[in-house]
Motif scaffolding. Structure first.
Motif, PDB file in Angstrom:
ATOM      1  N   ARG A 288     -19.623 -25.081  11.783  1.00 42.55           N
ATOM      2  CA  ARG A 288     -20.142 -26.172  12.623  1.00 42.55           C
ATOM      3  C   ARG A 288     -19.198 -26.436  13.797  1.00 42.55           C
ATOM      4  O   ARG A 288     -19.637 -26.665  14.921  1.00 42.55           O
ATOM      5  N   VAL A 289     -17.895 -26.394  13.527  1.00 41.38           N
ATOM      6  CA  VAL A 289     -16.919 -26.607  14.597  1.00 41.38           C
ATOM      7  C   VAL A 289     -17.000 -25.454  15.599  1.00 41.38           C
ATOM      8  O   VAL A 289     -17.013 -25.681  16.813  1.00 41.38           O
ATOM      9  N   ARG A 290     -17.065 -24.222  15.106  1.00 46.16           N
ATOM     10  CA  ARG A 290     -17.183 -23.058  16.008  1.00 46.16           C
ATOM     11  C   ARG A 290     -18.378 -23.226  16.942  1.00 46.16           C
ATOM     12  O   ARG A 290     -18.277 -22.995  18.148  1.00 46.16           O
TER      13      ARG A 290
ATOM     14  N   GLU B 295      -8.784 -19.542  17.389  1.00 52.88           N
ATOM     15  CA  GLU B 295      -8.640 -19.978  16.001  1.00 52.88           C
ATOM     16  C   GLU B 295      -7.314 -19.491  15.447  1.00 52.88           C
ATOM     17  O   GLU B 295      -6.926 -18.344  15.668  1.00 52.88           O
TER      18      GLU B 295
ATOM     19  N   ILE C 210      -8.851 -29.490  16.828  1.00 57.53           N
ATOM     20  CA  ILE C 210      -9.499 -29.919  15.590  1.00 57.53           C
ATOM     21  C   ILE C 210      -9.302 -28.822  14.555  1.00 57.53           C
ATOM     22  O   ILE C 210      -9.309 -27.638  14.884  1.00 57.53           O
TER      23      ILE C 210
ATOM     24  N   VAL D 143     -10.040 -27.510  10.283  1.00 52.36           N
ATOM     25  CA  VAL D 143     -10.755 -27.658   9.024  1.00 52.36           C
ATOM     26  C   VAL D 143      -9.759 -27.302   7.936  1.00 52.36           C
ATOM     27  O   VAL D 143      -9.211 -26.204   7.915  1.00 52.36           O
TER      28      VAL D 143
ATOM     29  N   LEU E  99     -12.047 -32.521   8.095  1.00 49.26           N
ATOM     30  CA  LEU E  99     -11.652 -32.230   9.470  1.00 49.26           C
ATOM     31  C   LEU E  99     -10.323 -32.925   9.701  1.00 49.26           C
ATOM     32  O   LEU E  99     -10.120 -34.047   9.241  1.00 49.26           O
TER      33      LEU E  99
ATOM     34  N   CYS F  71      -8.647 -34.289  12.790  1.00 52.56           N
ATOM     35  CA  CYS F  71      -9.032 -34.552  14.167  1.00 52.56           C
ATOM     36  C   CYS F  71      -7.852 -35.091  14.965  1.00 52.56           C
ATOM     37  O   CYS F  71      -7.213 -36.062  14.561  1.00 52.56           O
TER      38      CYS F  71
ATOM     39  N   VAL G 140     -15.998 -34.470  17.144  1.00 51.95           N
ATOM     40  CA  VAL G 140     -15.710 -33.336  18.029  1.00 51.95           C
ATOM     41  C   VAL G 140     -15.492 -33.836  19.453  1.00 51.95           C
ATOM     42  O   VAL G 140     -14.542 -33.419  20.129  1.00 51.95           O
TER      43      VAL G 140
ATOM     44  N   CYS H 168     -12.085 -35.382  19.878  1.00 53.78           N
ATOM     45  CA  CYS H 168     -11.025 -34.363  19.901  1.00 53.78           C
ATOM     46  C   CYS H 168     -10.987 -33.633  21.238  1.00 53.78           C
ATOM     47  O   CYS H 168      -9.910 -33.431  21.801  1.00 53.78           O
TER      48      CYS H 168
END
Length: 115
Positions: A10-12, A23, A40, A42, A47, A49, A96, A99
């Motif tokens: 989801r972050v990607r 990453e 951010i 994982v 998360l 943040c 997100v 961040c």
């Protein structure tokens, strides 16, 4: 404990529009660096943040958050957010966006000398 791949994906996806995202494996998970600065992460089912000290107390009032404590000291730039607190797109985007917004003002870590 391995990091939550669904949360990482989801972050990607949320950061894919940014030109300079990298990453790195750290904090028992994966950290997303934006413009060479930690943005951010994982870690497990949370998360991590980087929101900045100006909003630190405010965001800690939200459900599913906790302060990041390292060596007995609260780090005012960071909060942990439980995966249950980002179930909806709006909840996830809130974090997100915080961040990414703070990343513009965040300082990059000094490069370590490799011997």
């Amino acid at each position: 404990m391995p990091y939550n791949e669904i949360l990482a994906n989801r972050v990607r996806e949320a950061l894919c529009y940014l030109p300079n995202v990298e990453e790195k494996k750290m904090f028992r998970g994966v950290c997303f660096m934006v413009d060479g600065k930690m943005c951010i992460c994982v870690s497990g089912d949370e998360l991590m943040c980087r929101v900045g000290p100006d909003v630190h107390e405010e965001v800690l009032e939200r459900n599913g958050t906790r302060a990041m404590i390292m060596k007995g000291k609260v780090l005012k730039d960071y909060v942990y957010v439980n995966k249950n607190a980002v179930k909806t797109k709006a909840e996830f985007d809130y974090w997100v966006n915080h961040c990414v917004a703070f990343n513009k003002f965040a300082k990059a870590s000094k490069p370590k000398n490799k011997k």
